[in-house]
Design a protein around this motif. Sequence first.
Motif, short mmCIF file in Angstrom:
data_model
loop_
_atom_site.label_atom_id
_atom_site.label_comp_id
_atom_site.label_asym_id
_atom_site.label_seq_id
_atom_site.Cartn_x
_atom_site.Cartn_y
_atom_site.Cartn_z
N GLY A 79 0.82 -1.21 0.00
CA GLY A 79 0.00 0.00 0.00
C GLY A 79 0.85 1.26 0.00
N TYR A 80 0.29 2.32 0.53
CA TYR A 80 0.99 3.62 0.55
C TYR A 80 1.30 4.10 1.95
N ARG A 81 0.35 3.94 2.88
CA ARG A 81 0.58 4.41 4.24
C ARG A 81 1.63 3.51 4.87
N LEU A 138 5.58 -5.54 -3.16
CA LEU A 138 5.68 -4.34 -3.99
C LEU A 138 4.84 -3.23 -3.36
N TYR A 139 5.23 -1.96 -3.56
CA TYR A 139 4.43 -0.88 -2.96
C TYR A 139 3.09 -0.76 -3.67
N GLY A 140 2.14 -0.13 -3.01
CA GLY A 140 0.80 0.02 -3.58
C GLY A 140 0.11 -1.33 -3.70
N HIS A 141 -0.77 -1.43 -4.70
CA HIS A 141 -1.37 -2.73 -5.05
C HIS A 141 -0.39 -3.40 -6.00
N PRO A 142 -0.01 -4.65 -5.75
CA PRO A 142 1.07 -5.24 -6.55
C PRO A 142 0.66 -5.56 -7.99
N VAL A 186 -1.49 -3.34 -9.83
CA VAL A 186 -2.07 -2.14 -10.46
C VAL A 186 -0.95 -1.31 -11.07
N PHE A 187 -0.95 -1.19 -12.40
CA PHE A 187 0.12 -0.49 -13.11
C PHE A 187 1.47 -1.04 -12.65
N ALA A 188 1.57 -2.34 -12.60
CA ALA A 188 2.76 -2.99 -12.07
C ALA A 188 2.99 -4.30 -12.83
N TYR A 189 3.96 -4.30 -13.71
CA TYR A 189 4.22 -5.45 -14.59
C TYR A 189 4.81 -6.64 -13.84
N ALA A 211 -4.07 -5.04 -2.45
CA ALA A 211 -3.62 -4.04 -1.46
C ALA A 211 -4.12 -2.66 -1.91
N SER A 212 -3.89 -1.64 -1.09
CA SER A 212 -4.34 -0.29 -1.45
C SER A 212 -3.48 0.29 -2.57
N SER A 213 -4.12 0.78 -3.61
CA SER A 213 -3.41 1.44 -4.70
C SER A 213 -3.51 2.96 -4.50
N LEU A 265 -5.33 9.82 -14.45
CA LEU A 265 -4.19 9.56 -15.34
C LEU A 265 -2.95 9.25 -14.51
N TRP A 266 -2.50 8.02 -14.62
CA TRP A 266 -1.34 7.53 -13.87
C TRP A 266 -0.07 7.88 -14.64
N GLN A 267 1.01 8.03 -13.93
CA GLN A 267 2.33 8.30 -14.52
C GLN A 267 2.29 9.58 -15.37
N ALA A 268 1.47 10.56 -14.91
CA ALA A 268 1.32 11.82 -15.65
C ALA A 268 2.58 12.68 -15.56
N VAL A 320 -3.29 17.65 -9.23
CA VAL A 320 -2.13 16.75 -9.11
C VAL A 320 -2.21 16.17 -7.70
N TYR A 321 -2.23 14.83 -7.66
CA TYR A 321 -2.41 14.15 -6.37
C TYR A 321 -1.21 13.28 -6.03
N GLU A 322 -0.75 13.40 -4.78
CA GLU A 322 0.30 12.50 -4.28
C GLU A 322 -0.07 12.04 -2.87
N ALA A 323 -0.31 10.75 -2.72
CA ALA A 323 -0.66 10.19 -1.41
C ALA A 323 0.51 10.35 -0.46
N SER A 324 0.21 10.54 0.81
CA SER A 324 1.29 10.68 1.79
C SER A 324 1.57 9.34 2.48
N SER A 358 6.03 14.58 -10.52
CA SER A 358 7.12 13.60 -10.39
C SER A 358 6.62 12.22 -10.79
N ALA A 359 7.49 11.23 -10.62
CA ALA A 359 7.11 9.84 -10.92
C ALA A 359 6.00 9.37 -9.98
N GLY A 360 5.81 10.08 -8.87
CA GLY A 360 4.77 9.68 -7.90
C GLY A 360 3.51 10.53 -8.01
N SER A 361 3.34 11.25 -9.12
CA SER A 361 2.13 12.09 -9.27
C SER A 361 1.06 11.37 -10.09
N THR A 362 -0.17 11.55 -9.66
CA THR A 362 -1.32 11.07 -10.43
C THR A 362 -2.20 12.27 -10.72
N LEU A 363 -2.69 12.37 -11.95
CA LEU A 363 -3.53 13.51 -12.32
C LEU A 363 -5.00 13.09 -12.27
#
Length: 257
Positions: free
Chosen positions: A10-12, A89-93, A95-98, A119-121, A162-165, A202-206, A229-234
């Motif tokens: 997840g993120y937290r 893996l961080y986030g959901h393993p 979701v946008f994760a090859y 897991a939480s994405s 939009l991921w990886q914006a 522009v959203y970035e989870a803490s 950044s690489a951690g931004s989602t639009l």
Amino acid sequence: RAELIVVGTGYRAVGDLTLEAKACIEQADVVLCLIGDPMVTGFLERLNPSVRTLDGFYAAGKPRTASYEEMVRDILAEVRRDKLVCCALYGHPGVFAYVGHEAVRRARLEGTPARMLAASSAEDWLFADMGLDPGTCGCQSFEATDFLLRRRIFDPTSLLVLWQAGVIGMADRDPGFDHRPGAGLLTERLIAAYGRDHEATVYEASPYVVTPPRISPVPLAKLPDVPMSAGSTLVVPPLPARPADPEVTARLRATCS
Ligand code: SAM
């Protein structure tokens, strides 16, 4: 004993780890992780001293696809040693994760049991932090580069994520990447559908309870000017809903009465 379990953290930091994922980490013979947060990696090391990070497969200028392929091969090599392998893996393993999906797919092809836990994405966190419910008007999720390249068809009266914006067009790991040319292209595409003044975020989870998430509103015309950044989602909110289709309304009334 050979088995592969792919989990997400997840993120937290630490708080997002489910009890089931924690048990898998504790019971594994080998834990391979790609987390990015040293605090979380340290926590996993306390759960299981076998933790090894996959970060070393990244290198400046190396295509990300090459790094991912090497990570998958490394995971599979451990599985072939007849080990219970947990890949965290961080986030959901998935979701946008090859890496997670591909490792599970190849392990199964080789006849080894393999599974993934949810897991939480980032999207789960943005629904919570931004007070958005995908059930209100639907939700469309796209990878930003793919969105532009394939001219993805989307509905502007539905929520758009939009991921990886912040890394549009970035094929290699590049710490000095300039996001502005890609953001400019995205701006053109979005303005055509929503207008210049429509406000995106522009959203970035803490990762920490004490630090708020980044929620930066920006009119579409100014999108290339805001840091990403690489951690931004639009997040692009919907335009007003179009009226309900009278024919469908009438048919539903007829069938439901
Ligand atoms: N597996 C991850 C998940 O479940 O959220 C997504 C990994 S994907 C390779 C990387 C993208 O996730 C980023 O470009 C961004 O869109 C999103 N992301 C990563 N960290 C984020 C954060 N802290 N806040 C918001 N989005 C984030």
